[in-house]
Design an enzyme around this catalytic site. Structure first.
Site, short mmCIF file in Angstrom:
data_model
loop_
_atom_site.label_atom_id
_atom_site.label_comp_id
_atom_site.label_asym_id
_atom_site.label_seq_id
_atom_site.Cartn_x
_atom_site.Cartn_y
_atom_site.Cartn_z
N ILE A 438 80.84 36.79 73.79
CA ILE A 438 82.08 36.06 73.55
C ILE A 438 82.15 34.84 74.48
CG2 ILE A 438 84.60 36.20 73.57
CD1 ILE A 438 84.34 39.20 73.04
N GLU A 481 81.34 41.66 77.70
CA GLU A 481 81.74 41.07 76.43
C GLU A 481 80.53 40.80 75.53
OE1 GLU A 481 81.52 37.63 79.46
OE2 GLU A 481 82.04 39.76 79.40
#
Length: 572
Positions: A438, A481
């Site tokens: 991300i 992430e």
């Protein structure tokens, strides 16, 4: 189940052979008494008494009539013996209360025993046997009688075996445990028949009383012994099933094995396992009807509602022999053909956690001993299910991310190694890895709070599993992430297309935050992007770890450094 046309054939064969056969026997082998007398009635009463005390072995009624029929045959002749056997069949079937749909058993048994009696008698005559013989003074006469008894026993056993196979497809070894049991009991009862014949010759009809009372005692003893032996056999099987259940580590395996063993061990046409949900209602967990798993509409049941609800409320098992006993109790679903029912609570830690209901289309299909065994098996089942649930929970916790419920890196690493072995062995043509990260995730956490960051991770996990099902590939949380997608048998070009679709799915649809730290209580829509790297084997890597490492390099060099929100492939 016997088909209707087969039942009609049985009735036809009986009409064809038995009435005419009885007339021929009467003409050629007439009774050795001029008319009905007290002696004949006395033996008829003894025949009816023996026929009314059968022993049930493998759902087949066994009655030890041979010792009476032996005396009747030697004393009154073949016709009287055949006639008494026909009457004995009626008494036996009335005693076991056969249902209307099994009335074909009456002509079938009449026909079988008619043929057995006639064949045994003709063989006895052919070897030189006669009536009114003196057994004590002539050993050869005793040999004739023993030969008659053995012939009768052997023919009876073979005829029953053949009929069971032809009509019901029931395969049975010729010399199995039942054969041994029948042989032993025949040997035990044969002397009684010989004694009865000798006593009748000496003292007359009073001999029926002298022999009938000891036989009644022997019959009770044999039935008790057989019942005890059968219960011990059930208990042994139950213990073995308990061990097998304990070895199963998955809930579905425990359910499948439990149902399979129940249907093998007992006459089960329908089986239902109900689960107690939130201590409020019973919901169907598994159903099997006529050996097939069925998805049926089984409405939830409350306590005291129907048979299952009553067993749940009382914690006590119930046994019903016919529809008349339970039709006013049942509520909700129950197949129309059901007659006999066993319903037991599934108990763990003194608490009812489920209900087991077994049903048969036949009346009086179950006994109290079977109810006890089913109750014991249900206890084993409850423990096995609990152990399987703990195992699955422990395994899931060790293999999955607690937050996103995706597989974790340790599991992904194991699957990746297994898939690479398949690739090396040429059981796979390609193996691709998609690694995504991300973009600016720290900034999202700093602005909206870590709880909001967790919401994004969970929602992203849902989107990825919606796109990649278990048949397509494996999705895992790589760490932080970062997420990884493993695609067996997918080449690099196809993997790049999948990665681009994933990127657009993330970038084009906002993520909804409800646990943010902004000054408003309303939900906030946040747009995020992801950078993605793709690598494929065998062209990009020589081992599994290199494949991950090269996908990671493509992610950071090809996507992150070139502006993010991009898909990049590994280039050597």
């Amino acid at each position: 189940m016997i088909k209707p046309h087969v039942k009609r054939i049985i009735w036809f064969l009986w009409l064809l052979f038995v009435p005419a056969g009885m007339w021929l026997i009467y003409q050629n082998f007439p009774p050795l008494v001029p008319s009905i007398n007290i002696d004949l009635l006395g033996f008829l009463l003894l025949t009816c008494f023996v026929a009314s005390t059968p022993m049930i072995i493998n759902n087949t009624p066994i009655f030890y009539i041979q010792w009476v029929s032996l005396t009747v045959f030697l004393t009154f002749g073949l016709f009287v013996e055949v006639l008494f056997m026909q009457i004995a069949i009626i008494v036996l079937l009335l005693r076991i209360r056969i249902p209307k749909e099994q009335m074909y058993r009456l002509p079938l048994n009449w026909l079988m025993f008619f043929l057995i009696s006639v064949a045994s008698g003709l063989i006895y005559y052919s070897v030189g046997g006669t009536h009114g013989i003196d057994l004590l003074s002539s050993p050869s006469n005793l040999l004739y009688v023993v030969a008659y008894a053995v012939t009768y026993f052997v023919l009876n056993h073979f005829v029953l075996t053949i009929v069971g196979y032809v009509l019901q497809g029931r395969k049975r070894a010729l010399f199995d445990q039942d054969f041994v049991w029948e042989a032993v009991t025949t040997i035990l009862t044969l002397p009684i028949g010989l004694i009865l014949y000798i006593l009748y010759d000496e003292v007359g009809i009073v001999s029926v009383i002298f022999v009938g009372i000891p036989f009644a005692s022997l019959s009770v003893i044999l039935n008790l012994y057989h019942s005890s032996d059968k219960v011990n056999h059930y208990l042994q099987n139950a213990a073995e099933i308990g061990h097998e259940l304990a070895e199963r580590l998955h809930v579905e395996e425990v359910l499948d094995l439990f149902i399979q063993k129940l249907t093998e061990m007992f006459p089960v046409d329908y089986a239902y396992i109900l689960d107690v949900v939130n201590d409020k209602e019973l919901q169907l967990l598994r159903s099997v009807e006529n050996n097939e798993s069925n998805a049926i509409r089984f409405p939830p049941q409350l306590k005291e509602q129907g048979i299952s609800g009553h067993v749940w409320a009382t914690g006590k098992a119930v046994l019903y022999h016919s529809k008349k006993e339970w039709r006013n109790i049942v509520q909700g679903y129950m197949p129309k053909a059901v007659e006999s029912i066993i319903c037991v609570p599934i108990v763990r830690s003194n608490e009812v956690v489920g209900i087991l209901l077994l049903a048969s289309e036949h009346k009086r299909a179950y006994e109290k001993a079977q109810l006890m065994i089913v109750d014991i098996l249900s206890s084993y089942f409850a423990v096995a299910i609990e152990n399987a649930k703990h195992h699955e929970q422990t395994k899931e916790e060790s293999e999955r991310c607690a937050l996103t419920k995706l597989y974790n890196y340790r599991y992904m690493e194991k699957v990746l190694e297994e898939e690479y072995v398949l690739l090396t062995n040429r059981q796979r043509e390609h193996l691709s890895v998609i690694l995504l990260d991300i973009d600016h995730f720290k900034a999202v956490n700093d602005r909206y709070g870590h709880q909001s960051g967790n919401e994004i991770l969970v929602q992203l996990a849902h989107r990825l599993t919606d796109l990649i099902d278990d048949d397509t590939g494996t999705v895992a949380r790589f760490g932080g992430e970062e997420f990884v997608i493993l695609l067996p048998n997918v080449d690099k070009k196809s993997a790049l297309n999948v990665a681009e679709f994933v990127r657009q799915t993330i970038a084009n649809r906002p993520f909804i935050l409800s646990q943010h730290i902004e000054d408003t209580e309303k939900e906030i829509a946040v747009h995020i992007t992801a950078s993605i790297g793709v690598a494929s084997a065998p062209e990009d890597a020589d081992d599994s770890l290199s494949l991950i490492r090269h996908a990671d390099r493509a992610l950071y060099v090809g996507a992150k450094r070139n502006g993010r929100n991009k898909v990049a492939e590994y280039v050597k």
